[in-house]
Design a protein around this motif. Structure first.
Motif, PDB file in Angstrom:
ATOM      1  N   HIS A 169       0.780  -1.172  -0.036  1.00 49.02           N
ATOM      2  CA  HIS A 169      -0.154   0.086  -0.099  1.00 49.02           C
ATOM      3  C   HIS A 169       0.973   1.122  -0.184  1.00 49.02           C
ATOM      4  O   HIS A 169       1.580   1.416   0.926  1.00 49.02           O
ATOM      5  N   GLY A 170       0.841   1.878  -1.158  1.00 46.74           N
ATOM      6  CA  GLY A 170       1.403   3.219  -1.083  1.00 46.74           C
ATOM      7  C   GLY A 170       3.074   3.278  -1.754  1.00 46.74           C
ATOM      8  O   GLY A 170       3.797   2.309  -1.879  1.00 46.74           O
ATOM      9  N   ALA A 171       3.124   4.213  -2.915  1.00 47.69           N
ATOM     10  CA  ALA A 171       4.343   4.111  -3.805  1.00 47.69           C
ATOM     11  C   ALA A 171       5.289   5.115  -3.656  1.00 47.69           C
ATOM     12  O   ALA A 171       5.724   5.649  -4.536  1.00 47.69           O
ATOM     13  N   GLU A 193      -1.813   2.567  -5.153  1.00 47.73           N
ATOM     14  CA  GLU A 193      -1.372   3.781  -5.006  1.00 47.73           C
ATOM     15  C   GLU A 193      -2.475   4.763  -5.718  1.00 47.73           C
ATOM     16  O   GLU A 193      -2.962   4.252  -6.799  1.00 47.73           O
ATOM     17  N   ARG A 198       3.143   8.050  -9.664  1.00 49.27           N
ATOM     18  CA  ARG A 198       3.791   7.185  -8.732  1.00 49.27           C
ATOM     19  C   ARG A 198       3.584   5.667  -9.018  1.00 49.27           C
ATOM     20  O   ARG A 198       4.557   4.749  -9.030  1.00 49.27           O
ATOM     21  N   THR A 210      -0.118  -3.088 -10.757  1.00 48.27           N
ATOM     22  CA  THR A 210      -0.426  -1.944 -10.002  1.00 48.27           C
ATOM     23  C   THR A 210      -2.018  -1.696 -10.166  1.00 48.27           C
ATOM     24  O   THR A 210      -2.874  -2.150 -10.988  1.00 48.27           O
ATOM     25  N   ASN A 212      -4.847   1.338  -8.607  1.00 51.95           N
ATOM     26  CA  ASN A 212      -5.502   2.763  -8.234  1.00 51.95           C
ATOM     27  C   ASN A 212      -6.811   2.482  -7.660  1.00 51.95           C
ATOM     28  O   ASN A 212      -7.674   2.220  -8.392  1.00 51.95           O
ATOM     29  N   SER A 238       1.174   3.613   3.327  1.00 54.94           N
ATOM     30  CA  SER A 238       0.733   4.733   3.039  1.00 54.94           C
ATOM     31  C   SER A 238       0.315   5.754   4.026  1.00 54.94           C
ATOM     32  O   SER A 238      -0.055   6.840   3.936  1.00 54.94           O
TER      33      SER A 238
END
Length: 339
Positions: A169-171, A193, A198, A210, A212, A238
């Protein structure tokens, strides 16, 4: 000498301070060449860091050139290029006695509890320095060593294995570093992300998939990728507390969750699922003995490091560097200050 100084939350400036000097024969004076901006530095600036004290010269991601050594230091000399380990444990508590100085209750972290590396000169103990070859790494590249040790520690806590399905979780910078290390360990990595720029970077760091979560349902996407089995490892970088709770639902039996964020409030966890699937939640903080392996590996990661570091500013423009790092529209990932 110049130093990046936060007098109180919201007040960052570059000031002149006295050059430090060696006080013990085991110490080394380092001329700092580069220092990275970490998310925790931004929390110190905002006043939301749980452990920082003020006023403070900040920074814990640093490298430099040896300027002077104490009389007991025989294996370093002026001119050597070195990377700085910023944490020190008390050496006597339960955690330290069991080799876990990274979570010592009396830990001292440069730039948090004591003055840090965002200054022209820095004094530290010899055992907190690691030599590197300046022909293989630039100072800006070497300054990424500390965040890479954080990523190595997180993967060690998760026991990331070849063939594991990993969700991040989170780039941001730490998410990308964890992705890099997990992929090099043989895992298949999924990155979630909301920032499309990112997400594109994530592909460069080894992410096979990936997502979103603003555009598609995260849980549905994960179950589709994993044929309904869930992922084996989740890293939560994140800072969104709800994602820590959700992560338990995304894990396969015998899955592992490593939350890297310090949520200000308790986060609810479904213990029915935890016990049913014998899940493991593994905390992680700083790093523990990871510098040697990381410093050795950095030259082989140069292609990814050069994509990780998006902006470099001179020390005189430290405020601009922080503004860039905090601006979600700036296209920044890792921002480094050069001295």
């Amino acid at each position: 000498m110049k130093a990046v100084y936060i007098k109180e939350p919201g007040k960052l400036e570059v000031i002149d301070v006295e050059k430090p000097s060696i006080k013990k024969d085991t110490q080394v004076l380092v001329k700092i060449t580069a220092a990275g901006i970490c998310g925790s530095d931004i929390h110190i600036f905002h006043g939301t860091h749980a452990y920082a004290t003020y006023p403070r010269i900040i920074g814990h991601e640093g490298c430099g050139i040896v300027e002077e050594v104490g009389s007991a230091v025989t294996d370093l000399k002026p001119g050597d290029s070195v990377i700085i380990e910023p944490i020190t444990g008390c050496g006597t508590c339960y955690a330290c006695r069991h080799g876990r100085y990274n979570c010592c209750p009396d830990i001292k972290v440069a730039g948090v509890h004591i003055d840090g590396v965002m200054e022209e000169y820095f004094v530290t103990e010899r055992n907190k320095l690691y030599k590197y070859d300046p022909n293989e790494l630039t100072p800006v590249e070497a300054a990424t060593a500390e965040p890479y040790t954080v990523g190595a520690q997180a993967n060690a806590q998760a026991n990331t294995q070849p063939g594991d399905l990993v969700l991040i979780h989170g780039a941001g910078p730490i998410g990308m570093i964890i992705c890099d290390i997990a992929e090099k360990r043989g895992a298949t990595v999924i990155v979630s992300e909301v920032n499309e720029d990112r997400l594109k970077i994530a592909k460069d760091f080894g992410a096979k998939y990936t997502i979103n979560p603003k555009k598609e349902d995260l849980k549905e996407a994960i179950m589709k990728i994993t044929d309904g089995k869930g992922v084996n490892v989740v890293f939560e970088t994140s800072g969104v507390p709800a994602l820590t709770s959700l992560s338990v639902e995304l894990l396969s039996p015998h899955g592992r969750l490593v939350p890297l964020t310090f949520a200000p409030e308790p986060v609810p966890i479904n213990f029915r699922l935890m016990n049913k699937n014998e899940l493991v939640i593994a905390g992680t903080r700083n790093q523990n003995g990871k510098f040697p392996e990381v410093v050795e590996s950095l030259p082989s990661r140069k292609d990814r490091i050069d994509k990780l570091v998006t902006h470099v500013f001179p020390a005189e423009e430290a405020k601009k560097a922080f503004d860039t790092a905090m601006d979600k529209t700036s296209g920044s990932c890792k921002v480094v200050i050069a001295f």
